[in-house]
Design an enzyme around this catalytic site. Structure first.
Site, PDB file in Angstrom:
ATOM      1  N   CYS A  82       0.836  -1.204   0.000  1.00 30.33           N
ATOM      2  CA  CYS A  82       0.000   0.000   0.000  1.00 30.33           C
ATOM      3  C   CYS A  82       0.872   1.255   0.000  1.00 30.33           C
ATOM      4  O   CYS A  82       1.570   1.513  -0.974  1.00 30.33           O
ATOM      5  CB  CYS A  82      -0.966  -0.046   1.185  1.00 30.33           C
ATOM      6  SG  CYS A  82      -2.378   1.052   0.986  1.00 30.33           S
TER       7      CYS A  82
ATOM      8  N   HIS B 156      -3.381  -5.795   1.107  1.00 30.40           N
ATOM      9  CA  HIS B 156      -2.705  -5.971   2.395  1.00 30.40           C
ATOM     10  C   HIS B 156      -2.624  -7.439   2.817  1.00 30.40           C
ATOM     11  O   HIS B 156      -3.514  -7.915   3.524  1.00 30.40           O
ATOM     12  CB  HIS B 156      -3.471  -5.214   3.484  1.00 30.40           C
ATOM     13  CG  HIS B 156      -3.349  -3.728   3.385  1.00 30.40           C
ATOM     14  ND1 HIS B 156      -2.374  -3.013   4.043  1.00 30.40           N
ATOM     15  CD2 HIS B 156      -4.069  -2.806   2.686  1.00 30.40           C
ATOM     16  CE1 HIS B 156      -2.496  -1.728   3.771  1.00 30.40           C
ATOM     17  NE2 HIS B 156      -3.518  -1.570   2.939  1.00 30.40           N
TER      18      HIS B 156
ATOM     19  N   GLU C 169      -0.853  -8.665   5.087  1.00 30.13           N
ATOM     20  CA  GLU C 169      -0.706  -8.753   6.556  1.00 30.13           C
ATOM     21  C   GLU C 169      -2.052  -8.671   7.266  1.00 30.13           C
ATOM     22  O   GLU C 169      -2.140  -8.981   8.445  1.00 30.13           O
ATOM     23  CB  GLU C 169       0.257  -7.663   7.052  1.00 30.13           C
ATOM     24  CG  GLU C 169      -0.325  -6.259   7.203  1.00 30.13           C
ATOM     25  CD  GLU C 169      -0.497  -5.516   5.876  1.00 30.13           C
ATOM     26  OE1 GLU C 169      -0.232  -6.122   4.817  1.00 30.13           O
ATOM     27  OE2 GLU C 169      -0.919  -4.336   5.907  1.00 30.13           O
TER      28      GLU C 169
END
Lengths: 228, 84
Positions: free
Chosen positions: A86, A195, A197
């Site tokens: 990002c 994302h 994560e």
């Protein structure tokens, strides 16, 4: 294996990144403040999402001149895995570690929701645990993820198989060729808008991002751990 | 002392999503004369003389930081401002 999570003023996905590595992957991880200039003790570098320097001027434009970025460049040149997610991707673009630039999303809105991605290239140190063409669910959260580069650059990206992830089914932001993530020519620097994560536990909606981090660890073990 | 006005816009070849939306809004206000809208940034710099060529300095700053040459063009005007 030891990961660095770089923290800029305005980073806000650093804790998620740390959690993914420490708790889900079970590897060593440390936060590194943006004014450090030495990353030699780390095996992989993670640039998290957020709004570094308030996204002033352009996303990532000011963060790229942070002291730590010289060390990130050095790590990239040494062939260490460098992952920008990002805002981390935007910083890598501004720093010239990846080609191209981000425009405002086509629909002008900030979009925060899970999307489907197709794994275009599973022969990278970031994607070896995926199948080629595998469709995965990973959340996005950005206002400027509309990837752009000139035609020659795009041709090179295609030829060298540098397009790693593409939006599947629907393109949320208008990016060229549905690009969601690309690697550099050498293949050790990955930038992606989604994302991974935030997708490391089925409880949170998806665990599809975990294989990305596992791929990095597998790569590191193959190249660093000598088996008798 | 100089006052430098820097204008940064998306390159002609790059579609400007904000400009396109604003054009649509102007059309819906019946300003159909509007054929294109490009949105950019305007920056004002106040600079001291340093012995370095001012044009060279401004171009350098634009290319390094103020504009992203991959998607943006820039132009600038230099005005001699009154000291202080």
């Amino acid at each position: 294996m030891k990961f660095a999570v770089i923290v800029f003023p305005g980073s806000n996905c650093d804790v998620d990144m740390y959690h993914a590595i420490a708790d889900e992957l079970g590897e060593e991880v440390e936060y590194v403040w943006h004014d450090e200039d030495d990353l030699d003790r780390f095996d992989a570098i993670l640039l998290p999402g957020g709004f570094s320097y308030g996204d002033y001027l352009r996303s990532g434009a000011i963060a790229r001149f942070s002291k730590v970025m010289a060390a990130v460049k050095k790590a990239a040149e040494a062939g260490k895995p460098v992952l920008g997610v990002c805002n981390g991707f935007q910083i890598l673009l501004e720093a010239g570690l990846l080609p191209g630039a981000m425009r405002r999303n086509q629909g002008l809105k900030f979009i925060c929701r899970p999307v489907q991605l197709a794994v275009e290239n599973n022969e990278t140190m970031f994607t070896s645990a995926y199948e080629k063409g595998e469709v995965i669910t990973i959340p996005i959260a950005h206002g400027e993820g509309n990837y752009y580069c000139d035609e020659q650059t795009l041709e090179r990206l295609v030829e060298n198989k540098q397009i790693v992830f593409r939006y599947h089914g629907e393109n949320p932001n208008g990016s060229l060729m549905d690009i969601a993530g690309i690697v550099n020519e050498r293949g050790n620097v990955l930038g992606m808008m989604p994302h991974p994560e935030r997708a490391v536990d089925a409880l949170l909606g998806s665990a599809d991002g975990l294989k990305l981090f596992r791929s990095i660890v597998n790569y590191w073990r193959e190249t660093h751990v000598v088996t008798a | 002392m100089y006052k430098v006005k820097v204008y940064v816009t998306l390159r002609e070849s790059v579609l400007d999503p904000q400009g396109t939306a604003v054009k649509g809004a102007l059309h819906s206000l019946s300003y159909t004369e509007v054929k294109d809208v490009r949105i950019g940034k305007f920056m004002e710099l106040v600079m001291e003389e340093s012995g370095r060529d001012i044009n060279e300095l401004v171009r350098e700053m634009c290319e390094k930081l103020l504009a992203n040459p991959v998607i943006e063009d820039y132009r600038y005007e230099i005005e001699e401002a009154v000291a202080r």
